[in-house]
Design a protein around this motif. Sequence first.
Motif, short mmCIF file in Angstrom:
data_model
loop_
_atom_site.label_atom_id
_atom_site.label_comp_id
_atom_site.label_asym_id
_atom_site.label_seq_id
_atom_site.Cartn_x
_atom_site.Cartn_y
_atom_site.Cartn_z
N LEU A 1 16.30 -100.45 42.79
CA LEU A 1 16.03 -99.84 43.96
C LEU A 1 14.38 -100.29 44.26
O LEU A 1 13.89 -100.65 45.18
N GLU A 2 13.55 -100.14 42.92
CA GLU A 2 12.24 -100.99 43.09
C GLU A 2 12.23 -102.58 43.46
O GLU A 2 11.23 -102.77 44.32
N HIS A 3 13.15 -103.21 43.16
CA HIS A 3 13.27 -104.50 43.54
C HIS A 3 13.71 -105.05 44.99
O HIS A 3 13.86 -106.17 45.34
N LEU A 4 14.49 -103.90 45.60
CA LEU A 4 15.18 -104.42 46.79
C LEU A 4 14.18 -104.68 47.99
O LEU A 4 13.24 -103.81 48.00
N ARG A 5 14.24 -105.63 48.72
CA ARG A 5 13.49 -105.95 49.96
C ARG A 5 14.53 -105.92 50.88
O ARG A 5 15.39 -106.08 51.03
N SER A 6 13.61 -105.96 52.24
CA SER A 6 14.38 -105.90 53.60
C SER A 6 15.22 -107.09 53.58
O SER A 6 14.67 -108.34 53.22
N GLY A 7 16.49 -107.18 54.10
CA GLY A 7 17.34 -108.26 54.14
C GLY A 7 18.43 -108.37 52.79
O GLY A 7 19.31 -108.90 52.84
N ASP A 8 18.02 -107.48 51.67
CA ASP A 8 18.87 -107.74 50.73
C ASP A 8 20.27 -106.97 50.80
O ASP A 8 20.04 -106.17 51.78
N GLU A 9 21.20 -106.99 50.03
CA GLU A 9 22.38 -106.01 50.16
C GLU A 9 22.75 -105.59 49.00
O GLU A 9 22.89 -106.08 47.84
N VAL A 10 23.22 -104.42 48.94
CA VAL A 10 23.68 -103.73 47.63
C VAL A 10 25.21 -103.55 48.00
O VAL A 10 25.77 -103.08 48.97
N VAL A 11 26.00 -103.94 47.01
CA VAL A 11 27.57 -104.08 46.99
C VAL A 11 27.98 -103.07 45.93
O VAL A 11 27.68 -103.47 44.68
N VAL A 12 28.59 -102.08 46.09
CA VAL A 12 29.54 -101.55 44.95
C VAL A 12 30.71 -101.37 45.36
O VAL A 12 31.40 -101.85 46.23
N TRP A 13 31.65 -101.34 44.13
CA TRP A 13 32.93 -101.22 44.10
C TRP A 13 33.64 -100.12 44.89
O TRP A 13 34.17 -99.99 45.62
N LYS A 14 32.88 -98.91 44.30
CA LYS A 14 33.51 -97.61 45.12
C LYS A 14 32.13 -96.75 45.15
O LYS A 14 31.19 -96.99 44.65
N LEU A 15 31.95 -95.98 46.29
CA LEU A 15 30.93 -95.13 46.62
C LEU A 15 30.60 -94.17 45.44
O LEU A 15 29.47 -94.15 45.36
N ASP A 16 31.58 -93.67 44.70
CA ASP A 16 31.39 -92.73 43.65
C ASP A 16 30.35 -93.44 42.55
O ASP A 16 29.94 -92.72 41.52
N ARG A 17 30.25 -94.81 42.61
CA ARG A 17 29.39 -95.34 41.64
C ARG A 17 27.77 -95.47 41.97
O ARG A 17 27.15 -95.76 41.19
N LEU A 18 27.74 -94.91 43.06
CA LEU A 18 26.22 -95.02 43.55
C LEU A 18 25.63 -93.54 43.82
O LEU A 18 24.52 -93.55 43.32
N GLY A 19 26.45 -92.72 43.97
CA GLY A 19 25.94 -91.34 44.30
C GLY A 19 26.64 -90.28 43.54
O GLY A 19 27.82 -90.37 43.32
N ARG A 20 25.76 -89.29 42.98
CA ARG A 20 26.45 -88.15 42.16
C ARG A 20 27.35 -87.11 43.08
O ARG A 20 28.19 -86.40 42.34
#
Length: 71
Positions: free
Chosen positions: A20-39
């Motif tokens: 999250l600290e390194h993300l900049r505008s235009g970057d993309e976060v890709v996860v396999w499943k939604l539960d991998r990102l949020g509790r």
Amino acid sequence: MSCIAVSGSRASRPELDKMLEHLRSGDEVVVWKLDRLGRNTQSLLALIDDLEHRGVHFHSVTAVSYTHLRA
């Protein structure tokens, strides 16, 4: 492009924080499943909302989610 493995089940998630600290505008976060990102749903939605406000696109491979296509 870099790949960081993140577990959504731990109380402390230093790799997620680092990403999250390194993300900049235009970057993309890709996860396999939604539960991998949020509790839980609330934290997941808050995180996706934060990414969107920062200009970061989000994509879940197994769920339809197009945060960059806002009306």
